[in-house]
Design an enzyme around this catalytic site. Structure first.
Site, PDB file in Angstrom:
ATOM      1  N   LYS A  77     -25.813  13.442  15.036  1.00  0.00           N
ATOM      2  CA  LYS A  77     -25.086  13.219  13.781  1.00  0.00           C
ATOM      3  C   LYS A  77     -23.664  13.756  13.912  1.00  0.00           C
ATOM      4  CE  LYS A  77     -25.742  13.868   8.773  1.00  0.00           C
ATOM      5  NZ  LYS A  77     -26.587  14.478   7.725  1.00  0.00           N
ATOM      6  N   SER A 152     -28.317  11.408   4.163  1.00  0.00           N
ATOM      7  CA  SER A 152     -27.052  11.085   4.794  1.00  0.00           C
ATOM      8  C   SER A 152     -27.153  10.854   6.301  1.00  0.00           C
ATOM      9  CB  SER A 152     -26.053  12.214   4.531  1.00  0.00           C
ATOM     10  OG  SER A 152     -26.486  13.398   5.171  1.00  0.00           O
ATOM     11  N   SER A 176     -31.630  14.873   3.613  1.00  0.00           N
ATOM     12  CA  SER A 176     -30.835  13.981   4.460  1.00  0.00           C
ATOM     13  C   SER A 176     -31.421  13.682   5.839  1.00  0.00           C
ATOM     14  CB  SER A 176     -29.420  14.540   4.637  1.00  0.00           C
ATOM     15  OG  SER A 176     -28.652  14.269   3.499  1.00  0.00           O
TER      16      SER A 176
END
Lengths: 477, 97
Positions: A77, A152, A176
């Site tokens: 990420k 996310s 997330s």
């Protein structure tokens, strides 16, 4: 290569079915080919990945006893720092920023011999539940490209679900990791708060943030967790977890699983309910007992979260001022003007909304009514879990109220979007380990996966991993 | 929700050090704010008498160390790189006054 697990990959390497370099090249070609449609990656790390892969091949050729993660291709990420590589956190304000050190998790994965394929798309600074708030691109759900992958960590989940990466790292502040994992039909694990160092993770809401894996199996999540966990002198909140204390598979039949009635209320869609109930039946077949429990303050968790999180966000994001990290505006009069131009240009709509909300709940006149009140109710939510865990070993719940929704469906209604975090937020508020696992052999009418969640006692991450692995074994045979 | 008005939004925007481009966007923020803050007001129903605020998620007490620089991962060059404008080891900041 598309469905391979970490364990299978390791076997493949050792039995010379393929080399790490072949695998990395193959996957990077796959990203170049199919990511145009999905948008999971913000940038790939071709050179770095190939060098890492060659190193893994060399270690194996030398006859070293290679680690389980050696040569394993991972997607990272973009809010996690890799030295010398861009790290934007999905924000235009960091478009040119290059990390000058490795996050602790990256250092640890490097030591384990892992290969980093690229950095994945995300909602700006991890604020969102659909990955539509990225400053750069929208990521599509690989299972249905008209739908969101969740967020996310939507890029990481999409990279694993599409077969572009074997596994990935995400971060979870209010769901997330778990929510996108559920939407994309993969496993997402949020460890106990502090179990994994946050050094080198761009802070969103520091009392809630936690790094964790997104993988194809629970076993893979456990392998990555073991490589990245542990106390770190660079993160004062980090702790060591004793994984040998986990309830053993043999003892699992004697445990009691709590089923909180508040999680099976009106807000849960029928299709998700049917799915998670199916997985509960499977778990019962393993012999464990279930018990209905009550977590009475659940209905307030989302309000508490959407007060505490923006408060911490507004504080943490004050560092993006144009003096540090990167500057995207050239034309300004003085310091104040630079701040304003930089932040006006660099922050997206949702980020601005949350900074304003955080500024509001922290401002004098509103602090006691909102922020302090939320902190007190947070304590009550933690106490609900303490009370529940005096009678049960783990908690069973749905991960999300619905399956993946359509792109654009909720992007104009922030409160509606926030509601998709309703079942994941409590574990963050209480600091508990929680994992989302796809319900086996079940799809909604729209052919979408559904995830169920196991929530463990503090520092008992291994309990939920062990039960998850048993569930996988039971459903794969 | 009478205290959530345009004046409040303007004040918060100035505190947050950014601008909101159009009046339409400000209007949208105001409407979203009203809805979200009304949702927060559900907390008024909770009795928190005698409850201590939970200030963090950590399970352990803070660990203090000697006040020495220890972060070997961030060499001088790395720190310099964190500042887009630097000159000869100095980090440049625009005029303050």
């Amino acid at each position: 290569m598309k469905d391979i697990t970490i364990r299978e990959f390791n076997k493949g390497l050792k039995s010379k079915k393929f080399t790490a370099l072949e695998a990395a090249t193959n996957l990077l070609d796959g990203v170049a080919d199919s990511d145009k449609e999905i948008g999971a990656f913000l940038h790939t790390l071709n050179n770095k990945a190939l060098v890492q892969a060659e190193k893994a091949d060399l270690a194996l050729a030398k006859g070293d006893d290679i680690e389980m993660l050696s040569g394993i291709p991972l997607a990272i990420k973009d809010n996690i720092l890799i030295k010398g590589e861009k790290a934007t956190s999905g924000s235009k304000i960091l478009e040119e920023y290059e990390a000058s050190y490795d996050a602790t998790v990256i250092e640890k994965l490097n030591d384990s011999g892992a290969v980093f394929l690229g950095k994945t798309n995300m909602d700006e600074f991890a604020m969102g539940s659909s990955t539509e708030n990225s400053g750069f691109q929208i990521t599509k759900n690989p299972l249905d490209k008209s739908r969101v992958p969740g967020g996310s960590s939507g890029g990481s989940a999409a990279a694993v679900a599409s077969g572009m990466s074997v596994a990935a790292l995400g971060s979870d502040t209010g769901g997330s990791i778990r929510q996108p994992a559920a939407f994309c039909g993969v496993v997402g694990f949020k460890p106990t708060y502090g179990a994994v160092s946050r050094h080198g993770l761009m802070a969103m809401a520091s009392s809630l943030d936690q790094i964790g894996p997104i993988t194809r199996t629970v076993d893979d999540s456990a392998l990555i967790f073991n490589a990245i966990r542990g106390k770190d002198k660079y993160d004062a909140t980090s702790i060591d977890i004793n994984v040998s204390e986990g309830i053993s598979p043999d003892d699992m039949k004697d445990i009691t699983l709590g089923v909180p009635k508040e999680y099976f209320s009106d807000g849960l869609s029928k299709e998700v309910r049917i799915g998670v109930e199916k997985s509960l039946e499977t778990l019962k077949r393993l012999g464990l007992k279930t018990k209905e429990i009550s977590l009475p303050h659940t209905e307030y968790a989302l309000a508490v979260y959407y007060i505490i999180m923006p408060a911490e966000v507004s504080t943490n994001l004050s560092r993006y001022d144009g003096i540090r990290y990167s500057r995207i505006t050239e034309d300004f009069d003085d310091l104040q003007d630079l701040y304003i131009r930089q932040r006006t240009k660099g922050f997206g709509k949702e980020t601005k909304r949350r900074v304003l909300l955080g500024t509001f709940v922290l401002s004098s006149g509103h602090y006691d009514a909102y922020y302090k009140k939320a902190q007190k109710v947070r304590r009550l939510i933690q106490e609900d879990f303490d009370e529940a865990f005096s009678g049960v070993d783990m908690i069973f719940a749905p991960t999300t109220p619905t399956a993946a929704f359509k792109i654009g469906e909720k992007s104009n209604d922030p409160l509606e979007m926030y509601m998709s975090d309703i079942f994941t937020v409590p574990a963050n508020l209480a600091g508990l380990p929680a994992i989302s696992i796809p319900v086996a052999d079940y799809k909604t009418q729209d052919d979408l996966p559904v995830g169920f969640q196991l929530i463990g006692k503090p520092k008992r991450d291994q309990d939920i991993l062990n039960l998850g692995m048993l569930y996988e074994k039971e459903t794969s045979s | 929700m009478s205290n959530i008005n345009k004046k409040l939004i303007d004040h918060l925007i100035s505190l947050a050090r950014f601008e909101i481009g159009s009046d339409k966007e400000k209007e949208e923020i105001l409407e979203d704010f009203k809805e979200i803050v009304t949702y927060f007001d559900s907390l008024k129903r909770v009795n928190v008498k005698g409850i201590e605020p939970a200030i963090g998620g950590a399970f352990e007490k803070n660990v203090l160390r000697d006040d020495d620089s220890e972060n070997d991962r961030l060499e001088r060059k790395g720190i310099e790189k964190h500042f887009p404008e630097n000159d000869n080891g100095y980090n440049k900041v625009p005029t303050v006054f």
